[in-house]
Design a protein around this motif. Structure first.
Motif, PDB file in Angstrom:
ATOM      1  N   ALA A  32       5.481  11.013  -3.486  1.00 29.95           N
ATOM      2  CA  ALA A  32       5.079   9.756  -3.461  1.00 29.95           C
ATOM      3  C   ALA A  32       4.142   9.625  -4.705  1.00 29.95           C
ATOM      4  O   ALA A  32       3.352  10.140  -4.855  1.00 29.95           O
ATOM      5  N   VAL A  33       4.244   8.096  -5.208  1.00 34.86           N
ATOM      6  CA  VAL A  33       3.122   7.647  -6.223  1.00 34.86           C
ATOM      7  C   VAL A  33       2.535   6.134  -5.638  1.00 34.86           C
ATOM      8  O   VAL A  33       3.088   5.404  -5.406  1.00 34.86           O
ATOM      9  N   LEU A  34       1.213   6.566  -5.454  1.00 25.29           N
ATOM     10  CA  LEU A  34       0.505   5.132  -5.011  1.00 25.29           C
ATOM     11  C   LEU A  34      -0.423   4.852  -6.161  1.00 25.29           C
ATOM     12  O   LEU A  34      -1.074   5.444  -6.454  1.00 25.29           O
ATOM     13  N   PHE A  35      -0.243   3.433  -6.772  1.00 27.75           N
ATOM     14  CA  PHE A  35      -0.904   3.281  -7.914  1.00 27.75           C
ATOM     15  C   PHE A  35      -1.486   1.747  -7.671  1.00 27.75           C
ATOM     16  O   PHE A  35      -0.696   0.845  -6.914  1.00 27.75           O
ATOM     17  N   SER A  36      -2.691   1.369  -8.141  1.00 28.65           N
ATOM     18  CA  SER A  36      -3.621   0.456  -7.667  1.00 28.65           C
ATOM     19  C   SER A  36      -3.900  -0.552  -8.827  1.00 28.65           C
ATOM     20  O   SER A  36      -3.932  -0.113  -9.851  1.00 28.65           O
ATOM     21  N   HIS A  37      -4.446  -1.750  -8.246  1.00 27.99           N
ATOM     22  CA  HIS A  37      -4.457  -3.031  -9.266  1.00 27.99           C
ATOM     23  C   HIS A  37      -5.601  -3.611  -8.833  1.00 27.99           C
ATOM     24  O   HIS A  37      -5.796  -3.968  -7.694  1.00 27.99           O
ATOM     25  N   ILE A  66       7.670   5.107  -4.704  1.00 30.65           N
ATOM     26  CA  ILE A  66       6.764   4.383  -5.390  1.00 30.65           C
ATOM     27  C   ILE A  66       6.136   3.332  -4.464  1.00 30.65           C
ATOM     28  O   ILE A  66       6.939   2.398  -3.846  1.00 30.65           O
ATOM     29  N   ILE A  67       4.755   2.835  -4.621  1.00 30.10           N
ATOM     30  CA  ILE A  67       4.215   1.900  -3.823  1.00 30.10           C
ATOM     31  C   ILE A  67       3.034   1.770  -4.602  1.00 30.10           C
ATOM     32  O   ILE A  67       2.296   2.394  -5.087  1.00 30.10           O
ATOM     33  N   GLY A  68       2.821   0.274  -5.015  1.00 30.42           N
ATOM     34  CA  GLY A  68       1.691  -0.278  -5.609  1.00 30.42           C
ATOM     35  C   GLY A  68       0.879  -0.957  -4.381  1.00 30.42           C
ATOM     36  O   GLY A  68       0.935  -0.905  -3.477  1.00 30.42           O
ATOM     37  N   LEU A  69      -0.412  -1.303  -5.113  1.00 28.39           N
ATOM     38  CA  LEU A  69      -1.497  -1.946  -4.229  1.00 28.39           C
ATOM     39  C   LEU A  69      -2.150  -3.021  -5.082  1.00 28.39           C
ATOM     40  O   LEU A  69      -2.463  -2.555  -6.179  1.00 28.39           O
ATOM     41  N   SER A  70      -2.546  -4.100  -4.634  1.00 24.25           N
ATOM     42  CA  SER A  70      -3.454  -5.282  -5.273  1.00 24.25           C
ATOM     43  C   SER A  70      -4.256  -5.720  -4.393  1.00 24.25           C
ATOM     44  O   SER A  70      -3.917  -5.884  -3.253  1.00 24.25           O
ATOM     45  N   PRO A  92       9.081  -5.809 -10.126  1.00 27.87           N
ATOM     46  CA  PRO A  92       8.815  -4.856  -9.088  1.00 27.87           C
ATOM     47  C   PRO A  92      10.085  -4.733  -7.928  1.00 27.87           C
ATOM     48  O   PRO A  92      10.428  -5.536  -7.309  1.00 27.87           O
ATOM     49  N   ASN A  93      10.541  -3.676  -8.229  1.00 28.76           N
ATOM     50  CA  ASN A  93      11.649  -3.078  -6.963  1.00 28.76           C
ATOM     51  C   ASN A  93      11.138  -1.949  -6.283  1.00 28.76           C
ATOM     52  O   ASN A  93      11.876  -1.090  -5.583  1.00 28.76           O
ATOM     53  N   TYR A  94       9.945  -2.176  -6.063  1.00 26.96           N
ATOM     54  CA  TYR A  94       9.231  -1.143  -4.969  1.00 26.96           C
ATOM     55  C   TYR A  94       8.133  -1.900  -4.175  1.00 26.96           C
ATOM     56  O   TYR A  94       7.725  -3.118  -4.414  1.00 26.96           O
ATOM     57  N   PRO A  95       7.579  -1.607  -2.939  1.00 31.70           N
ATOM     58  CA  PRO A  95       6.796  -2.326  -2.189  1.00 31.70           C
ATOM     59  C   PRO A  95       5.210  -2.372  -2.753  1.00 31.70           C
ATOM     60  O   PRO A  95       5.030  -1.478  -3.651  1.00 31.70           O
ATOM     61  N   ILE A  96       4.770  -3.633  -2.724  1.00 36.81           N
ATOM     62  CA  ILE A  96       3.196  -3.577  -3.382  1.00 36.81           C
ATOM     63  C   ILE A  96       2.510  -3.839  -2.074  1.00 36.81           C
ATOM     64  O   ILE A  96       2.744  -4.910  -1.335  1.00 36.81           O
ATOM     65  N   ILE A  97       1.424  -3.298  -1.892  1.00 38.56           N
ATOM     66  CA  ILE A  97       0.487  -3.474  -0.613  1.00 38.56           C
ATOM     67  C   ILE A  97      -0.352  -4.399  -0.832  1.00 38.56           C
ATOM     68  O   ILE A  97      -0.850  -4.809  -1.900  1.00 38.56           O
ATOM     69  N   GLY A  98      -0.610  -5.511   0.066  1.00 40.33           N
ATOM     70  CA  GLY A  98      -1.661  -6.500   0.207  1.00 40.33           C
ATOM     71  C   GLY A  98      -2.978  -5.791   0.691  1.00 40.33           C
ATOM     72  O   GLY A  98      -2.908  -5.450   1.802  1.00 40.33           O
TER      73      GLY A  98
END
Length: 218
Positions: A32-37, A66-70, A92-98
């Protein structure tokens, strides 16, 4: 303890654009890749989210989630996604964490434990350290940590290159040299003796005794 390579990726529960998750369950034994904003509607991050959506099939092909975060609530992510689609061509076609409560940002040491309060009152500069990429292996261990400044867009082609190396070296007793790309020659790992190397690889090029070069294992 500081977060290091080889540590177990911290587990958490969070709301995402694709529903609530428990992180370790979501990983489910995958890479997995977790990338943050630092915040929604930031220009550099907008380009990154769109580009990663475009190349997601390359991550899928490698079995990488893939999962993002902002550091904003999930409901803001939805309207930002429309901006990303409009300006970058792909939403985005992957989940993004709140991460409006900063729980994940603190767990992954991107924000200090003292941070609190309404995320709407914080600027991107307040959250500028939330610009990391974590690659996590099937064993839930952190394999790569990259941290970027707000003014520099991330190179996700490089992340793919590193994943190719990580996946290769996880299954073969080799290491990859500078600027290595899929299909190029590799190095026999330093932990492998010459006797062991003969049994595994047969022959190799040896410009120095500690530099043993072989074709990439299939």
């Amino acid at each position: 303890m500081p977060l290091r390579l080889g540590n177990t990726a911290p587990d958490f529960q969070a709301d995402t654009t694709e529903g609530r998750i428990r992180f370790h369950d979501w990983l489910n034994g995958s890479w997995a890749v977790l990338f943050s904003h630092p915040k929604d509607y930031t220009p550099v991050c907008t380009t990154e989210l769109g580009y990663l959506a475009k190349i997601k099939p390359e991550f899928d092909r490698r079995g990488v989630k893939i999962i993002g975060l902002s550091v904003d609530p999930v409901d803001k992510h939805a309207s930002w996604a429309e901006d990303i689609r409009e300006t970058q061509g792909t939403a985005p076609n992957y989940p993004i964490i709140g991460d409006a409560d900063y729980v994940v940002s603190k767990l992954y040491e991107m924000l200090p434990a003292s941070v609190s309060g309404d995320p709407a009152t914080r600027t991107p500069a307040d959250n500028q350290t939330v610009r990391n990429v974590f690659v996590i292996g099937p064993d839930r261990k952190i394999k790569l940590i990259l941290a970027y400044p707000m003014t520099t867009g991330r190179n996700f082609d490089e992340v793919l290159r590193v994943i190719d190396s990580l996946q290769l070296t996880a299954t073969h007793q080799v290491a990859t040299p500078v600027n290595w790309r899929q299909g190029e020659d590799v190095l026999i790992a330093g932990s492998v003796s010459n006797d062991e190397a003969k049994a595994i690889f047969g022959h190799w090029k040896e410009p120095k005794p500690y530099i043993r070069i072989v074709p990439q294992p299939v």
